[in-house]
Design an enzyme around this catalytic site. Structure first.
Site, PDB file in Angstrom:
ATOM      1  N   ASN A  83     -17.373  31.008  31.017  1.00 34.16           N
ATOM      2  CA  ASN A  83     -17.965  31.517  29.784  1.00 34.16           C
ATOM      3  C   ASN A  83     -16.847  31.862  28.800  1.00 34.16           C
ATOM      4  O   ASN A  83     -15.692  31.494  29.003  1.00 34.16           O
ATOM      5  CB  ASN A  83     -18.835  32.744  30.115  1.00 34.16           C
ATOM      6  CG  ASN A  83     -20.019  32.894  29.185  1.00 34.16           C
ATOM      7  OD1 ASN A  83     -19.902  32.715  27.969  1.00 34.16           O
ATOM      8  ND2 ASN A  83     -21.172  33.242  29.741  1.00 34.16           N
TER       9      ASN A  83
ATOM     10  N   PHE B  16     -27.780  36.961  23.426  1.00 31.39           N
ATOM     11  CA  PHE B  16     -28.959  36.329  24.027  1.00 31.39           C
ATOM     12  C   PHE B  16     -30.154  36.334  23.077  1.00 31.39           C
ATOM     13  O   PHE B  16     -31.288  36.663  23.466  1.00 31.39           O
ATOM     14  CB  PHE B  16     -29.358  37.008  25.345  1.00 31.39           C
ATOM     15  CG  PHE B  16     -28.425  36.779  26.502  1.00 31.39           C
ATOM     16  CD1 PHE B  16     -27.405  35.851  26.441  1.00 31.39           C
ATOM     17  CD2 PHE B  16     -28.586  37.514  27.674  1.00 31.39           C
ATOM     18  CE1 PHE B  16     -26.545  35.649  27.525  1.00 31.39           C
ATOM     19  CE2 PHE B  16     -27.743  37.318  28.765  1.00 31.39           C
ATOM     20  CZ  PHE B  16     -26.721  36.390  28.691  1.00 31.39           C
TER      21      PHE B  16
ATOM     22  N   LYS C 298     -22.729  31.189  36.597  1.00 30.07           N
ATOM     23  CA  LYS C 298     -21.768  31.038  35.506  1.00 30.07           C
ATOM     24  C   LYS C 298     -20.938  32.297  35.393  1.00 30.07           C
ATOM     25  O   LYS C 298     -21.475  33.397  35.243  1.00 30.07           O
ATOM     26  CB  LYS C 298     -22.478  30.765  34.181  1.00 30.07           C
ATOM     27  CG  LYS C 298     -21.508  30.449  33.027  1.00 30.07           C
ATOM     28  CD  LYS C 298     -22.226  29.908  31.811  1.00 30.07           C
ATOM     29  CE  LYS C 298     -21.237  29.465  30.732  1.00 30.07           C
ATOM     30  NZ  LYS C 298     -21.923  28.865  29.577  1.00 30.07           N
TER      31      LYS C 298
ATOM     32  N   ASN D  16     -21.649  39.862  25.722  1.00 28.67           N
ATOM     33  CA  ASN D  16     -22.392  40.394  24.576  1.00 28.67           C
ATOM     34  C   ASN D  16     -23.679  41.116  24.938  1.00 28.67           C
ATOM     35  O   ASN D  16     -24.442  41.503  24.058  1.00 28.67           O
ATOM     36  CB  ASN D  16     -22.693  39.253  23.601  1.00 28.67           C
ATOM     37  CG  ASN D  16     -21.423  38.589  23.113  1.00 28.67           C
ATOM     38  OD1 ASN D  16     -20.453  39.268  22.788  1.00 28.67           O
ATOM     39  ND2 ASN D  16     -21.403  37.264  23.101  1.00 28.67           N
ATOM     40  N   THR D  17     -23.942  41.277  26.225  1.00 31.18           N
ATOM     41  CA  THR D  17     -25.034  42.117  26.695  1.00 31.18           C
ATOM     42  C   THR D  17     -24.416  43.246  27.503  1.00 31.18           C
ATOM     43  O   THR D  17     -23.688  42.987  28.472  1.00 31.18           O
ATOM     44  CB  THR D  17     -26.027  41.314  27.562  1.00 31.18           C
ATOM     45  OG1 THR D  17     -26.657  40.317  26.758  1.00 31.18           O
ATOM     46  CG2 THR D  17     -27.110  42.221  28.135  1.00 31.18           C
TER      47      THR D  17
ATOM     48  N   ASN E  31     -18.245  34.787  19.174  1.00 35.49           N
ATOM     49  CA  ASN E  31     -19.661  35.085  18.976  1.00 35.49           C
ATOM     50  C   ASN E  31     -20.025  36.368  19.718  1.00 35.49           C
ATOM     51  O   ASN E  31     -19.455  36.693  20.748  1.00 35.49           O
ATOM     52  CB  ASN E  31     -20.533  33.909  19.443  1.00 35.49           C
ATOM     53  CG  ASN E  31     -20.966  34.046  20.893  1.00 35.49           C
ATOM     54  OD1 ASN E  31     -21.939  34.736  21.202  1.00 35.49           O
ATOM     55  ND2 ASN E  31     -20.232  33.388  21.787  1.00 35.49           N
TER      56      ASN E  31
ATOM     57  N   SER F 288     -21.847  36.724  30.183  1.00 34.20           N
ATOM     58  CA  SER F 288     -21.753  36.936  28.735  1.00 34.20           C
ATOM     59  C   SER F 288     -21.181  38.320  28.459  1.00 34.20           C
ATOM     60  O   SER F 288     -21.606  39.303  29.064  1.00 34.20           O
ATOM     61  CB  SER F 288     -23.130  36.816  28.081  1.00 34.20           C
ATOM     62  OG  SER F 288     -23.066  37.246  26.732  1.00 34.20           O
TER      63      SER F 288
END
Length: 344
Positions: free
Chosen positions: A245, A114, A216, A176-177, A110, A174
């Site tokens: 994660n 967010f 996390k 993805n940021t 993915n 994450s």
């Protein structure tokens, strides 16, 4: 059996559309009072972070980003539910498509970014829900906020969720940021935790009760990074650590359809890696910080391996997509059996 019949239909759909439809169907079943009858509730009480959990198997953040489905998800038998990641302002996330199944490896990639409706929407949902178990709220920063100002976003969310959360998770892992994972290292991590912890202490005094703080982290950490993070957890008296994660590694999905998509990889291929990171933290923290094991749990045996590696609690996400809601009960039973064997 019901999920086994539904899965082929869902897996023929776009993954994100299937995700939304599944949650909508779950909500309808909840309103029809069917879920509790199907899944029931198993008791295996655990105490961690000063909280009492009805069982040690929780839902990981990401499945219900906005807290729209707390009551429906609770009926699947989870011992706790983590919602989010939520940011101060609503944001669309990354461009679609951004969610990919790798069926041969029972994995998911993915790059959602967010996507959420903002912290105020989430808080209102938590206020309205009927669930009496523990709710963790996972907080992050908006994509437009420079990483140098990330602490402002975390504190903003912290202040708003504090009176409504059983525990609060600081998500700095994450992939993805942009640049978010930079916050896991060196002065950036120390500065962030110092700012958050200072405001957290003030909030505990203002409200007259203490809400545990959890960090996390990613599975893509070397030993030096693990050493540093462990020290920061102890120095700042952080209550819990979620390991892990998603991973940037593509080991286990090479040459498979969608295996080269950008984003975080979750599911079966991350299981061993995440458990190894969990074990390394357990060795360094020596039971001074609660550990939550997540990553690649698709059976009761995998859940037990997390407990054996040092986890106090475990969380599910990708395994639910491939195995269905019955996985919750399988994990509770397996962990219960493991505990019983230790006492014999």
């Amino acid at each position: 059996m019901s999920y086994a019949l539904l899965r082929p239909f869902l897996f023929n759909m776009d993954p994100e559309r299937a995700h939304d439809m599944t949650l909508a169907l779950l909500e309808k079943a909840h309103k029809a009072r069917a879920l509790g009858f199907i899944y029931g509730q198993q008791s295996l009480p655990v105490e961690s972070m000063g909280l009492r959990f009805s069982n040690p198997v929780g839902l990981a953040a990401g499945l219900d980003k906005n807290g729209d489905y707390i009551d429906a998800l609770a009926e699947m038998g989870f011992g706790f539910i983590e919602i989010g990641t939520v940011t101060p302002k609503p944001q669309e996330g990354n461009a679609k498509p951004r969610l990919f199944r790798i069926k041969q490896a029972e994995a998911i990639i993915n790059r959602m970014g967010f996507n959420n409706k903002g912290v105020d929407h989430l808080v209102e949902n938590v206020r309205r829900c009927q669930y009496k178990g523990n709710i963790g709220i996972n907080i992050g920063k908006n994509a437009v906020t420079p990483v140098e100002q990330a602490a402002d976003d975390y504190v903003y969310c912290l202040e708003r969720v504090y009176p409504h959360a059983s525990y609060i998770t600081i998500n700095i892992s994450s992939p993805n940021t942009k640049n978010l994972r930079d916050l896991q290292s060196g002065a950036a991590l120390t500065g962030l935790l110092n700012t958050i912890k200072e405001r957290h202490s003030q909030l505990a005094t203002e409200f007259g009760f203490y809400v545990p703080l959890v960090l996390k982290v990613a599975p893509d950490l070397d030993d030096e990074q693990i050493d540093y993070i462990a020290k920061q957890l102890l120095d700042f008296e952080i209550d819990g650590l979620i390991t892990t994660n998603t991973t940037l590694s593509r080991v286990g999905v090479e040459d498979l359809p969608f295996g080269d998509e950008t984003g975080g990889l979750s599911g079966r291929p991350v299981s061993q890696k995440s458990t190894q990171v969990l074990q390394k933290f357990a060795e360094r923290l020596e039971n001074q910080v609660a550990l939550v094991g997540v990553g690649g749990i698709d059976s009761g045996d995998k859940a037990v391996k997390k407990i054996q590696a040092g986890a106090d609690l475990v969380q599910l996400y990708s395994g639910l997509i491939y195995k269905g809601p019955g996985l919750v009960q399988s994990c509770i039973q397996a962990i219960g059996g493991y505990y019983d064997a230790l006492e014999e």
